[in-house]
Design a protein around this motif. Structure first.
Motif, PDB file in Angstrom:
ATOM      1  N   THR B 163      -4.321  -0.077 -10.425  1.00  0.00           N
ATOM      2  CA  THR B 163      -4.673   0.550  -9.152  1.00  0.00           C
ATOM      3  C   THR B 163      -5.083  -0.473  -8.091  1.00  0.00           C
ATOM      4  N   LEU B 166      -3.604  -0.145  -4.546  1.00  0.00           N
ATOM      5  CA  LEU B 166      -3.357   1.196  -4.026  1.00  0.00           C
ATOM      6  C   LEU B 166      -4.487   1.663  -3.115  1.00  0.00           C
ATOM      7  N   ARG B 171      -4.442   5.773  -5.628  1.00  0.00           N
ATOM      8  CA  ARG B 171      -5.205   5.479  -6.820  1.00  0.00           C
ATOM      9  C   ARG B 171      -5.446   6.751  -7.643  1.00  0.00           C
ATOM     10  N   SER B 193      -9.755  -2.874 -15.535  1.00  0.00           N
ATOM     11  CA  SER B 193     -10.212  -2.758 -14.157  1.00  0.00           C
ATOM     12  C   SER B 193     -11.525  -3.512 -14.045  1.00  0.00           C
ATOM     13  N   GLU B 198     -14.133   3.905 -11.172  1.00  0.00           N
ATOM     14  CA  GLU B 198     -12.883   4.618 -10.927  1.00  0.00           C
ATOM     15  C   GLU B 198     -12.224   5.061 -12.232  1.00  0.00           C
TER      16      GLU B 198
END
Ligand SMILES: Nc1ncnc2c1ncn2[C@@H]1O[C@H](COP(=O)(O)OP(=O)(O)OP(=O)(O)O)[C@@H](O)[C@H]1O
Ligand SMILES: [Mg+2]
Lengths: 311, 312
Positions: B163, B166, B171, B193, B198
């Motif tokens: 992501t 994005l 995302r 990540s 998220e």
């Protein structure tokens, strides 16, 4: 399966119209320019039809050895192969490639196969075009054209050897060095080293004795290629080896005749080629040596790629 | 299916010269889960992932995908990998690229074409199927990279910060799509990540990594419980005075005031803490607004474990 995909992609990458146009022009340019000079020579010489055929044929074979299947083909193979791995590595596309369920060995061999197929197709097209161009350019009679066409398969067979050697060495360099430009420069340097080793070394060696006694021909790429070319030359000229004096440009480059390019002969004012084949090793040995070089280079390319940290 | 292990590493180590990028890492991921792989920049996430997919060679230790040694063709057959910064053949169209990537993995042409079209549809790229990848936006490239990873129907998707490029909308939409995969297709997802929050709604389990080492690894549920244990939140009309009154009490291990005006307390003894709090509130004449167990977010786990990592 994955192997076929690699071959296919390699072929697609190499057949871009820009690259193809440049290669065709480059490959045909020298033979055309020289063909024009033959035209003038033939006009003034007033040879019999037989002699004309012979003159054209041997000149065609000579230019094939030095240029079309020589420098040009080596250059084409080198520029195709030099980026094969290094470009993917520096572009980052190799990372995804090596994560796929295909052995890295297959990737290297797939690229190798693709480059060889492409170079073979290209050289075949160039030879056919060359024959047709000469047909229009020169006062060529049908029998001469036929003889030219019959010589082509032999030139292509020899081309395969050149392609294999230069592609495999360039591929090895490409796997060792992540920079396409450096790889290409090195590989082009290698072409000159291989083809001009003999011609340059005679400036330092001076005598054929030194050359022979130290077996320098073993590492003389130009000799080994020339020696491997000899049978093809013989076949192309209709099954008979010519006396050296008749062979024009080839003899100096190939160095397959005794003292063919050694300084002592050049330096005497009334020199004559002895015209005798040197026969340091038989052509088969030269072919085997070159194939060993191919196998060695491919092994280096495969092992380096298999052990490479990508990313 | 249950409790089958998809990824397992034992003491996996990678050195770049002297730099220890991955330091005897032990990771275990069950089949069919979405597993987060989280750590700050330079923690060694991408390096670990490249080891798992066979791009880098390990310095020492072991790793297995479905029991196959990492780097083997069998292990790679199970994996679809989308790198952190995906690169493409610029002159190729998205569709041709996907078909090629599938063919590389040994998929027959007609199936590769069908599958590529499906993936383009699924990732909302079908309008650009015949467009050259060179002109794609960062977000489109990221999605194409995921399509590429899925082109040979792998059982395990290894996604390195998918992501990253994005916008928030892109995302969410991508993560939603990924969330459905384990149930619908039985796919296991290993996703990295450096932003834990998220992934919070997405993942079942998580490995926290810092400086090449595992800091914590468990199911998200267990981790939340462990961290929540012995932690309480207190809010009164006069926090400063109450904190002063509580200072030094035997029931208090740690106490701090956050920016939102809540007091966070660690205590080994709930009963004792309760009476101490009541006493302090009465004594200072404050009003008790809230007192209860801490609701832990993944982000808090991340912060507290990373802090521990720093101390070492
Ligand atoms: N090919 C390499 N050569 C040398 N050092 C490297 C290489 N790749 C990574 N490193 C180093 O290894 C460490 C870990 O890097 P890595 O890319 O794995 O971190 P990361 O967790 O993915 O970080 P980020 O969140 O920034 O992507 C870093 O210090 C990095 O500089
Ligand atoms: Mg990274």
């Amino acid at each position: 399966m994955g192997f076929k995909a690699v071959v296919r992609k390699t072929l697609i990458d190499l057949t871009g119209w820009k690259r193809t146009t440049i290669l065709l022009l480059l490959g045909l340019l020298v033979p055309i320019i020289i063909g024009i000079s033959w035209r003038f020579h033939l006009r003034d010489a007033g040879l019999s039809p037989d002699m004309t055929t012979f003159y054209i044929l041997k000149s065609f074979v000579g230019i094939s050895f030095i240029w079309t299947s020589g420098f040009f083909l080596a250059f084409a193979a080198v520029t195709s192969a030099a980026g094969a791995i290094s470009k993917e590595s520096s572009d980052g596309t190799l990372l995804t490639l090596v994560s796929k369920p295909i052995a890295r060995r297959q990737i290297v061999l797939g690229k190798f196969t693709g480059i060889v197929i492409h170079a073979l197709l290209m050289i075949t097209v160039i030879y056919l075009m060359q024959a047709v161009i000469l047909w229009f350019l020169l006062p060529v009679e049908a029998p001469t054209f036929g003889a030219l066409l019959l010589a082509i398969p032999w030139m292509i067979l020899y081309s395969l050897l050149v392609i294999l050697v230069f592609t495999s060495i360039s591929l090895a360099l490409s796997s060792l060095i992540d920079n396409q430009v450096v790889t290409t420069v090195l590989a082009c340097g290698m072409i000159f080293f291989v083809f001009l080793f003999g011609s340059i070394s005679v400036m330092f060696i001076r005598t054929s004795q030194t050359y022979e006694e130290n077996h320098l021909y073993m590492i003389d790429g130009s000799y080994q290629f020339g020696n491997a070319f000899a049978p093809a030359l013989e076949q192309a000229l209709g099954g008979e080896m010519l006396p050296a004096q008749e062979l024009g440009e080839i003899k100096g480059f190939a160095g397959i005749f005794k003292g063919g390019r050694i300084g002592e002969y050049y330096s005497s004012s009334d020199y004559q080629y002895p015209g005798e084949l040197a026969n340091y090793v038989t052509p088969a040995v030269s072919v085997i040596l070159l194939m060993v070089l191919v196998a060695g280079s491919l092994t280096v390319a495969v092992l380096t790629t298999e052990r490479k940290d990508v990313g | 299916m249950a409790n089958e292990v998809m990824i397992e590493t034992k003491g996996l180590t990678k050195k770049f010269g002297k730099l220890l990028a991955v330091d005897s890492l032990d990771v275990k991921v069950q089949k069919g889960v979405i597993h987060g792989f989280v750590g700050p920049n330079g923690a060694g996430k991408s390096t670990t992932i490249k080891l798992l997919v066979g791009a880098l060679r390990r310095t020492s230790g072991n790793g297995f995908i479905k029991g196959y040694p990492i780097g083997s063709v069998d292990a790679r057959r199970a994996i679809g990998y989308s790198p952190e910064r995906p690169s493409f053949y610029k002159d190729w169209t998205a569709f041709d690229y996907l078909v090629h990537m599938a063919a590389l993995s040994g998929i027959k042409t007609d199936e590769a074409e069908r599958r590529s079209q499906d993936l383009l549809d699924w990732l909302e790229l079908s309008d650009f199927a015949k467009a050259k990848v060179g002109g794609f936006s960062a977000g489109m490239k990221q999605r194409l990279s995921i399509a590429q990873a899925m082109s040979h129907k792998p059982e395990l998707l290894v996604l390195d910060e998918p992501t990253a490029n994005l916008d928030p909308e892109g995302r969410m939409s991508l993560l939603q799509k990924l969330k459905s995969l384990p149930q619908e297709q039985g796919v296991t997802i290993f996703i990295s990540s450096h932003i834990l929050s998220e992934l919070e709604f997405l993942i079942d389990s998580v490995t926290l990594i810092n400086k090449g080492r595992t800091v914590a690894e468990d199911s998200v549920k267990v981790m939340k419980e462990e961290i929540a244990l012995n932690r309480y939140v207190l809010n009164t009309s006069n926090n400063k005075a109450v904190m002063k009154a509580l200072q030094g009490h035997a029931a208090i291990q740690r106490m701090e005031l956050d920016n939102d005006g809540s007091i966070h307390i660690s205590s080994p003894d709930m009963g004792q803490l309760q009476s101490a709090v009541m006493e302090a509130v009465t004594k200072t004449g404050s009003l008790l607004k809230y007192f209860g167990e801490e609701q832990v977010k993944l982000e808090d786990i991340y912060r507290s474990t990373m802090d521990q990592g720093k101390d070492k």
